[in-house]
Motif scaffolding. Structure first.
Motif, short mmCIF file in Angstrom:
data_model
loop_
_atom_site.label_atom_id
_atom_site.label_comp_id
_atom_site.label_asym_id
_atom_site.label_seq_id
_atom_site.Cartn_x
_atom_site.Cartn_y
_atom_site.Cartn_z
N ILE A 30 46.33 50.49 36.09
CA ILE A 30 47.23 49.99 37.12
C ILE A 30 46.82 50.43 38.53
O ILE A 30 47.47 50.08 39.52
N THR A 31 45.72 51.17 38.61
CA THR A 31 45.18 51.61 39.91
C THR A 31 44.31 50.51 40.51
O THR A 31 43.52 49.90 39.79
N PRO A 32 44.45 50.22 41.80
CA PRO A 32 43.57 49.23 42.44
C PRO A 32 42.10 49.54 42.17
O PRO A 32 41.70 50.71 42.17
N GLU A 33 41.32 48.51 41.93
CA GLU A 33 39.94 48.69 41.49
C GLU A 33 39.12 49.58 42.42
O GLU A 33 38.30 50.39 41.97
N HIS A 34 39.34 49.47 43.73
CA HIS A 34 38.53 50.25 44.67
C HIS A 34 38.87 51.74 44.65
O HIS A 34 38.13 52.55 45.22
#
Length: 210
Positions: free
Chosen positions: A109-113
């Motif tokens: 659920i963490t943004p890819e960057h």
């Protein structure tokens, strides 16, 4: 411009995955100019049957390795091999084998960057500080320290409610379909597979073979 996509199957309590992550970071920095690399992380649980509250690390590992002598030898191996990648392993601080489902949900659920930095901090928390990365409070603290822009209590609620679990289960299914029996495992451009710990130069060679 050449593009390469690297799918990484890993577990957050896998010492070899941590070394593989360090090797991958070096390899990405050594890629020739004009090569654009995209890394995608996939969940692979080495111990999916571990109780949610975790289990005694020493007992789990002795049971797996077959004895005290084998356990001590493996701890020494982690330190010696890890040092080659500039990593420190404080295995005397690791008291628990956690269930890694929640940590994989957090990655999902963490943004890819932000995922790469989060994974780096999860490895450090477990292998250097001996923290329980199966604990939702611990995970929320690591997430905040990693720049993941979530309210801590909101993040804990999302994890407990199972957000990201679909991606974790998808990773497990994909690994099964690929016949993966150990990690780290790399799939390059959805064509080539590499299993186990690789040197940075071997990774660069694999990334450039198309």
């Amino acid at each position: 411009m050449k593009s390469v996509t690297i799918d990484v199957f890993m577990d957050t309590v896998c010492p070899w995955c941590r070394m593989g992550d360090a090797s991958l970071r070096t390899a990405l920095n050594e890629l020739p100019e004009g090569v654009n690399a995209t890394v995608r992380y996939h969940a692979y649980q080495l111990n999916p049957g571990i109780r949610k509250e975790g289990e005694d690390y020493r007992k789990v590992m002795i049971g797996r390795l077959g004895g005290e002598a084998q356990f001590e030898a493996r701890m020494k191996q982690y330190n010696q091999t890890g040092a080659r990648f500039g990593l420190n392993y404080n295995m005397d601080l690791v008291k628990l084998t956690p269930n890694t489902e929640l940590s994989h949900q957090l990655i999902a659920i963490t943004p890819e960057h932000l995922q790469s930095n989060l994974i780096l901090n999860l490895y450090t928390a477990y292998f250097e500080q001996g923290l329980d990365i199966g604990n939702v409070d611990t995970l929320a603290e690591i997430a905040q320290a990693s720049g993941v822009a979530y309210d801590r209590e909101d993040l804990k609620t999302r994890l407990v409610k199972g957000e990201g679990l679909d991606k974790v289960e998808e990773g497990q299914r994909d690994a099964q379909q690929l016949g993966i029996r150990g990690v780290p495992f790399y799939v390059i451009n959805e064509k080539y597979a590499l299993s186990g710990l690789q040197s940075p130069s071997d990774l660069v060679h694999a990334f450039m073979q198309d």
